[in-house]
Design an enzyme around this catalytic site. Sequence first.
Site, PDB file in Angstrom:
ATOM      1  N   LYS A 142       0.841  -1.209   0.000  1.00 37.44           N
ATOM      2  CA  LYS A 142       0.000   0.000   0.000  1.00 37.44           C
ATOM      3  C   LYS A 142       0.871   1.253   0.000  1.00 37.44           C
ATOM      4  O   LYS A 142       1.701   1.432   0.886  1.00 37.44           O
ATOM      5  CB  LYS A 142      -0.901   0.004   1.246  1.00 37.44           C
ATOM      6  CG  LYS A 142      -1.638   1.324   1.487  1.00 37.44           C
ATOM      7  CD  LYS A 142      -2.513   1.298   2.745  1.00 37.44           C
ATOM      8  CE  LYS A 142      -3.112   2.675   3.045  1.00 37.44           C
ATOM      9  NZ  LYS A 142      -3.930   2.700   4.286  1.00 37.44           N
ATOM     10  N   ASP A 169      -2.774  10.286   3.371  1.00 33.39           N
ATOM     11  CA  ASP A 169      -4.141   9.841   3.649  1.00 33.39           C
ATOM     12  C   ASP A 169      -4.853  10.886   4.514  1.00 33.39           C
ATOM     13  O   ASP A 169      -4.749  10.861   5.738  1.00 33.39           O
ATOM     14  CB  ASP A 169      -4.110   8.477   4.345  1.00 33.39           C
ATOM     15  CG  ASP A 169      -5.516   7.946   4.616  1.00 33.39           C
ATOM     16  OD1 ASP A 169      -6.489   8.529   4.084  1.00 33.39           O
ATOM     17  OD2 ASP A 169      -5.627   6.937   5.347  1.00 33.39           O
ATOM     18  N   LYS A 195     -10.121  12.935   8.161  1.00 34.95           N
ATOM     19  CA  LYS A 195      -9.561  12.621   9.477  1.00 34.95           C
ATOM     20  C   LYS A 195      -9.508  13.881  10.344  1.00 34.95           C
ATOM     21  O   LYS A 195      -9.426  14.982   9.814  1.00 34.95           O
ATOM     22  CB  LYS A 195      -8.120  12.099   9.320  1.00 34.95           C
ATOM     23  CG  LYS A 195      -8.008  10.711   8.733  1.00 34.95           C
ATOM     24  CD  LYS A 195      -6.552  10.276   8.637  1.00 34.95           C
ATOM     25  CE  LYS A 195      -6.412   8.894   8.025  1.00 34.95           C
ATOM     26  NZ  LYS A 195      -6.959   7.821   8.861  1.00 34.95           N
ATOM     27  N   ASP A 223       1.698   6.631   5.198  1.00 36.65           N
ATOM     28  CA  ASP A 223       0.724   5.647   4.734  1.00 36.65           C
ATOM     29  C   ASP A 223       1.171   4.943   3.444  1.00 36.65           C
ATOM     30  O   ASP A 223       0.413   4.162   2.870  1.00 36.65           O
ATOM     31  CB  ASP A 223      -0.635   6.334   4.541  1.00 36.65           C
ATOM     32  CG  ASP A 223      -1.810   5.415   4.812  1.00 36.65           C
ATOM     33  OD1 ASP A 223      -1.606   4.380   5.482  1.00 36.65           O
ATOM     34  OD2 ASP A 223      -2.919   5.726   4.350  1.00 36.65           O
ATOM     35  N   ASP A 274     -12.178   6.820   4.120  1.00 41.51           N
ATOM     36  CA  ASP A 274     -10.912   6.670   4.838  1.00 41.51           C
ATOM     37  C   ASP A 274     -10.451   5.203   4.881  1.00 41.51           C
ATOM     38  O   ASP A 274      -9.314   4.915   5.262  1.00 41.51           O
ATOM     39  CB  ASP A 274     -11.060   7.235   6.258  1.00 41.51           C
ATOM     40  CG  ASP A 274      -9.721   7.517   6.917  1.00 41.51           C
ATOM     41  OD1 ASP A 274      -8.701   7.470   6.216  1.00 41.51           O
ATOM     42  OD2 ASP A 274      -9.708   7.787   8.135  1.00 41.51           O
ATOM     43  N   GLU A 330      -9.419   3.441   2.566  1.00 37.65           N
ATOM     44  CA  GLU A 330      -8.985   3.475   1.157  1.00 37.65           C
ATOM     45  C   GLU A 330      -7.924   2.426   0.850  1.00 37.65           C
ATOM     46  O   GLU A 330      -7.800   1.991  -0.284  1.00 37.65           O
ATOM     47  CB  GLU A 330      -8.471   4.871   0.812  1.00 37.65           C
ATOM     48  CG  GLU A 330      -7.006   5.170   1.160  1.00 37.65           C
ATOM     49  CD  GLU A 330      -6.694   5.130   2.657  1.00 37.65           C
ATOM     50  OE1 GLU A 330      -7.631   5.225   3.455  1.00 37.65           O
ATOM     51  OE2 GLU A 330      -5.513   4.975   3.013  1.00 37.65           O
ATOM     52  N   ARG A 357      -7.616  -0.747   1.657  1.00 38.23           N
ATOM     53  CA  ARG A 357      -8.159  -2.033   1.179  1.00 38.23           C
ATOM     54  C   ARG A 357      -8.684  -1.927  -0.240  1.00 38.23           C
ATOM     55  O   ARG A 357      -8.680  -2.901  -0.990  1.00 38.23           O
ATOM     56  CB  ARG A 357      -9.224  -2.529   2.167  1.00 38.23           C
ATOM     57  CG  ARG A 357     -10.433  -1.666   2.270  1.00 38.23           C
ATOM     58  CD  ARG A 357     -11.232  -1.925   3.541  1.00 38.23           C
ATOM     59  NE  ARG A 357     -10.621  -1.314   4.717  1.00 38.23           N
ATOM     60  CZ  ARG A 357     -11.124  -1.398   5.951  1.00 38.23           C
ATOM     61  NH1 ARG A 357     -12.242  -2.074   6.179  1.00 38.23           N
ATOM     62  NH2 ARG A 357     -10.518  -0.822   6.953  1.00 38.23           N
TER      63      ARG A 357
END
Length: 501
Positions: free
Chosen positions: A271, A276, A283, A294, A353, A355, A357
Amino acid sequence: MTPILIWQSAESISTEALAIVVFEKDAGQEVPGDDLFRRFDALTEGLLGELYRAGECTGKMLDAVLLHRPRGLAARRLLLVGGGKREKFNSAELRKAAGAVLRCLKGRGVHEFAFLPAGRLPLARQIAAAVEGLLAADFEPDTYKTDKKDDKRIDRVSIVAGSSPEAASDKVDAALERAVTVTQAQNFARELINEPANHLTPSELVARAQKTAVDCGLDFDVLDAERMQALKMGALLGVAQGSAEPPALIVLRYRPAAVPSSNTHLGLVGKAVTFDSGGISIKPAEGMEKMKYDMAGGATMIAVMRALAALKPSIRVSAFIPTVENMPGSRAQRPGDIQTTMSGKTVEVINTDAEGRLILADALTYARKQGCSHLIDAATLTGAIVVALGHTNVGVFSNDQAFLDQVLASAKECGEKMWPMPLDDEYKDQLKSIIADLPNTGSRWGGAITAAMFLKEFADTTPWVHLDIAGTAWLEEAKPYMPKGPSGVAVRTLIDVAMDM
Ligand code: BES
Ligand code: MN
Ligand code: ZN
């Protein structure tokens, strides 16, 4: 700095500092009873014993005592680093002790030192652990500081290999070389992870991956948005659409020179969300700056490939790194949107959020279609794994017990703490949508598990291991052997897995 080996008796080395490991004394004893202690106590005319009797040196793990002009030694200083209980001193402890030595001396303005490894492991393993600990400890996260203290720099480290016949063997040289390659890869991942999101955009990550591929002789490919559209990677594209930065799917390939004896093809999926913000499900401001890390999973995989290009495993290994920026732009996907993944499965985006996956879903499908027989993904996937395991263990999930065991065995060998997590079918009850095949989030509970359950749908029948590194990719506190900041966790383990396969 690359550590070098020297074959000289420790007492005759003229160096700014000589560092040795000392252990706790046994119950009822005044001083430790091991040979190393006796030897140095004798060399220094009882200096070590004096320190133990005075309680100034305890041998407790990573306790450090620095002495100037020690008698009986050619070294200018003697650093005694605690190794804890001698029976418990394994390669993980040795790595930490070596790292603590480096950081202690570096902080005091020493530029050069010699380290004498200790313990009962075979010499090649001692040397490897020492090198890994030293090099990982030498990493500094101060990339953008303009007043770098140049006087706090280690130029040269000698590892005292002793004069036994095994000390000058090819095995020892090979162990040193491999440890250098592996730890340089770990530090390379840490450099990438540490980069802020305005410097390291998805396009910049592509450029860095390409440079890596060219430098070390890996095949390189990159899928842009157009190619993703052609492949119907709706989940990956959906996350990217809120940002002005275009997405990419980076592909790095390693092929063994000789025809491999098996059809094993390891796929590494990482990933790489360069920032993010959460997207429309934005967030909170507090701590949001941390979301530059991230992309740690992606950086991990690029670093692993860099090392494998040098170490040349006998199987095929390919890395697939979906990279995007998750932003709440006017084109951003909304909660409630439905995306069709490359696999054909549809996903209801409950929370923008979640995201990671989504981008991994399409990358896993692509990796399978590219013929990978085994898949490992690494991702800073959930805050829930931090709740479950804190900052100590990587959460490990798998659909294949044998493959899981193999990854856990490598993790243990490499001194990277990883803990197996469940994936019972019952958790799937949380992944129900009335409008689509899957929602992208579950309920409040077991969030790291439902995230992994979501990924499992896309790994399908391929043996797969998922590493949730959200709690471990960033060190919140400095350790005596590591600065605060990116840890590079999982790089060492994944290299070991690929080499063993
Ligand atoms: N990147 C985060 C997870 C994360 C949290 C990484 C803390 C590092 C430290 C991920 O994309 C995320 O936001 N996950 C959400 C999922 C939730 C919306 C279901 C989370 O964990 O809160
Ligand atoms: Mn997120
Ligand atoms: Zn994320």
